[in-house]
Design a protein around this motif. Structure first.
Motif, mmCIF file in Angstrom:
data_model
loop_
_atom_site.group_PDB
_atom_site.id
_atom_site.type_symbol
_atom_site.label_atom_id
_atom_site.label_comp_id
_atom_site.label_asym_id
_atom_site.label_seq_id
_atom_site.Cartn_x
_atom_site.Cartn_y
_atom_site.Cartn_z
ATOM 1 N N GLY A 121 0.864 -1.122 -0.144
ATOM 2 C CA GLY A 121 -0.021 0.034 -0.030
ATOM 3 C C GLY A 121 0.877 1.320 -0.169
ATOM 4 O O GLY A 121 1.931 1.303 -0.796
ATOM 5 N N VAL A 122 0.732 2.072 0.759
ATOM 6 C CA VAL A 122 1.162 3.574 0.625
ATOM 7 C C VAL A 122 2.478 3.511 1.559
ATOM 8 O O VAL A 122 2.540 2.779 2.509
ATOM 9 C CB VAL A 122 0.187 4.614 1.552
ATOM 10 C CG1 VAL A 122 0.768 5.964 1.440
ATOM 11 C CG2 VAL A 122 -1.131 4.633 0.852
ATOM 12 N N SER A 123 3.393 4.125 0.930
ATOM 13 C CA SER A 123 4.802 4.551 1.654
ATOM 14 C C SER A 123 4.957 5.992 1.242
ATOM 15 O O SER A 123 4.619 6.475 -0.003
ATOM 16 C CB SER A 123 5.745 3.351 1.083
ATOM 17 O OG SER A 123 7.062 4.082 2.127
ATOM 18 N N ALA A 124 5.398 6.838 2.262
ATOM 19 C CA ALA A 124 5.846 8.175 1.887
ATOM 20 C C ALA A 124 6.788 8.374 0.683
ATOM 21 O O ALA A 124 6.808 9.221 -0.184
ATOM 22 C CB ALA A 124 6.056 8.851 3.033
ATOM 23 N N VAL A 125 7.769 7.225 0.768
ATOM 24 C CA VAL A 125 8.795 7.340 -0.231
ATOM 25 C C VAL A 125 8.315 7.353 -1.751
ATOM 26 O O VAL A 125 8.594 8.120 -2.793
ATOM 27 C CB VAL A 125 9.934 6.310 -0.141
ATOM 28 C CG1 VAL A 125 9.420 5.038 -0.065
ATOM 29 C CG2 VAL A 125 11.038 6.366 -1.287
ATOM 30 N N ARG A 196 5.843 17.734 1.345
ATOM 31 C CA ARG A 196 5.426 17.807 2.898
ATOM 32 C C ARG A 196 3.639 17.421 3.008
ATOM 33 O O ARG A 196 2.941 17.827 2.247
ATOM 34 C CB ARG A 196 5.366 19.411 3.157
ATOM 35 C CG ARG A 196 5.916 19.912 4.364
ATOM 36 C CD ARG A 196 5.907 21.258 4.445
ATOM 37 N NE ARG A 196 4.736 21.829 5.359
ATOM 38 C CZ ARG A 196 3.718 22.263 4.934
ATOM 39 N NH1 ARG A 196 3.407 22.950 3.684
ATOM 40 N NH2 ARG A 196 2.692 22.850 5.585
ATOM 41 N N GLU A 197 3.604 16.713 4.095
ATOM 42 C CA GLU A 197 1.982 16.701 4.516
ATOM 43 C C GLU A 197 1.287 15.915 3.421
ATOM 44 O O GLU A 197 0.381 16.042 3.063
ATOM 45 C CB GLU A 197 1.369 17.848 4.943
ATOM 46 C CG GLU A 197 2.026 18.324 6.178
ATOM 47 C CD GLU A 197 1.610 17.696 7.681
ATOM 48 O OE1 GLU A 197 2.366 16.661 7.679
ATOM 49 O OE2 GLU A 197 0.372 17.708 7.957
ATOM 50 N N LEU A 198 2.143 14.987 2.901
ATOM 51 C CA LEU A 198 1.419 14.099 1.848
ATOM 52 C C LEU A 198 0.189 13.355 1.980
ATOM 53 O O LEU A 198 0.196 13.082 3.114
ATOM 54 C CB LEU A 198 2.535 13.197 1.298
ATOM 55 C CG LEU A 198 3.748 13.565 0.662
ATOM 56 C CD1 LEU A 198 4.562 12.627 0.485
ATOM 57 C CD2 LEU A 198 3.513 14.127 -0.879
HETATM 58 N N1 SAM Z 1 6.883 3.618 7.256
HETATM 59 C C1 SAM Z 1 6.501 4.919 6.599
HETATM 60 C C2 SAM Z 1 6.514 4.693 5.162
HETATM 61 O O1 SAM Z 1 6.316 3.629 4.584
HETATM 62 O O2 SAM Z 1 6.566 5.876 4.514
HETATM 63 C C3 SAM Z 1 7.768 5.768 7.203
HETATM 64 C C4 SAM Z 1 7.759 6.013 8.649
HETATM 65 S S1 SAM Z 1 8.930 7.011 9.323
HETATM 66 C C5 SAM Z 1 8.852 6.792 10.952
HETATM 67 C C6 SAM Z 1 7.952 8.611 9.273
HETATM 68 C C7 SAM Z 1 8.617 9.598 8.325
HETATM 69 O O3 SAM Z 1 8.191 9.267 6.804
HETATM 70 C C8 SAM Z 1 8.315 11.018 8.439
HETATM 71 O O4 SAM Z 1 9.167 11.690 9.126
HETATM 72 C C9 SAM Z 1 8.360 11.556 7.020
HETATM 73 O O5 SAM Z 1 9.574 11.902 6.809
HETATM 74 C C10 SAM Z 1 7.893 10.547 6.206
HETATM 75 N N2 SAM Z 1 6.343 10.605 6.133
HETATM 76 C C11 SAM Z 1 5.712 9.999 6.879
HETATM 77 N N3 SAM Z 1 4.251 10.176 6.518
HETATM 78 C C12 SAM Z 1 4.437 11.467 5.575
HETATM 79 C C13 SAM Z 1 3.630 12.456 5.016
HETATM 80 N N4 SAM Z 1 2.324 12.307 5.033
HETATM 81 N N5 SAM Z 1 4.178 13.608 4.145
HETATM 82 C C14 SAM Z 1 5.354 13.308 4.210
HETATM 83 N N6 SAM Z 1 6.315 12.650 4.735
HETATM 84 C C15 SAM Z 1 5.767 11.647 5.348
#
Ligand code: SAM
Length: 292
Positions: A121-125, A196-198
């Protein structure tokens, strides 16, 4: 592939379930089905995941697995699966094991000869990359940089020469110092995308030169709020920095061979991309042309 109709029992396994990073509408149908059908849910934080489950009217026994108890908790999970249970693992947001706990648990379950089923599913990357326009398609995910500037700069130094885009996670309280270090260590003309804030209400995605990023953050207090994915775009082809050894090998070969062949052999010797080395050949010896 087996599908899991609501409330049927799933085969015993660890189900690694991705959850939304902001917008709850991003949960997948298969994630919901899985969470409904497993016997237990192991979670990074049971309060966070409890709220997610409650939102979707799912009630399951929850157990906490965090980084510090992942090894010990893994033994419990292994015992449950060995006894026939289907166990889900969820982190606070996004895909488990991506800059989140989960990898140790997965490794332990697989080492015990049990099944691990990813429920993607979703990942921020990937969310950030899908909107960044990295045309080469080559990127390296680094996750979080170290909190101390000295070690952070040293790590950035090791990444500076790579020809791919560089993808980082960063928290709001550290974004300013991290971008200042990036602008100091990497080529500050490289474009950077700040995502930011995706998927949330105040989502913003901007691309600007690394040199201008600290100024953009300082321009508005809202710019530093929220979670960030930072994508430093690849160096432009003419500026690709090839490490000294690759350059030396290429130089020797170019003295005897046309650029195509020199790049091919240099690629075999150094392991670097043939296309990148070919471009470098033309930069090193602009007058050199392959015979047609
Ligand atoms: N497991 C998560 C993933 O699959 O993306 C990442 C968890 S990591 C602890 C949290 C980091 O992911 C945040 O500090 C930020 O860099 C990034 N992140 C998570 N949600 C985000 C969002 N909605 N917008 C931008 N970056 C986000």
């Amino acid at each position: 592939m087996s599908e899991s109709p609501h409330h049927t029992r799933l085969p015993p396994a660890l189900y690694v379930v991705a959850t939304p990073i902001g917008n709850l509408g991003d949960i997948t149908l298969r994630a919901l089905d899985t969470l409904k059908c497993v016997d237990r849910v192991a979670a990074e934080d049971t309060r966070v995941s409890g709220q997610l489950l409650a939102h979707f009217n799912i009630s399951k026994p929850l157990v906490s697995i965090r980084e510090h108890n992942e090894r010990v908790a893994a033994d419990k999970v292994i015992a449950w699966i060995a006894a026939g249970d289907a166990v889900a693992y969820v982190s606070d947001a996004g895909t488990p094991a991506i800059s989140d706990p989960g990898a140790r648990l997965v490794a332990a379950v697989r080492a015990a000869g049990l099944t691990v089923v990813p429920i993607p599913g979703v990942s921020a990357v990937t969310t950030a990359l899908s909107a960044a326009g990295i045309e080469s398609g080559q990127w390296l995910f680094h996750g979080f940089l170290p909190p101390k500037s000295g070690t952070r700069r040293a790590q950035l130094q090791t990444l500076a020469a790579l020809p791919s885009a560089l993808v980082f996670y960063e928290a709001p309280h550290r974004i300013e110092e991290t971008l200042a270090d990036m602008a100091a260590v990497l080529d500050s003309a490289r474009p950077v995308t700040l995502a930011r804030e995706l998927t949330k209400r105040f989502e913003s995605i901007v691309t600007l030169a690394l040199a201008d990023a600290p100024g953009w953050l300082a321009a508005d207090p809202n710019h530093v709020r929220g979670e960030f994915v930072v994508i430093v775009h690849p160096p432009v082809a003419s500026e690709v920095v090839v490490d000294a050894e690759a350059m030396r090998v290429l130089d020797v070969l170019l003295a005897e061979l046309p650029p195509t062949l020199a790049a091919k052999l240099a690629s075999k010797i150094t392991g670097r991309s043939k296309a990148e080395l070919y471009k470098m050949s033309l930069a090193l010896k602009p007058q050199a042309q392959d015979d047609v």
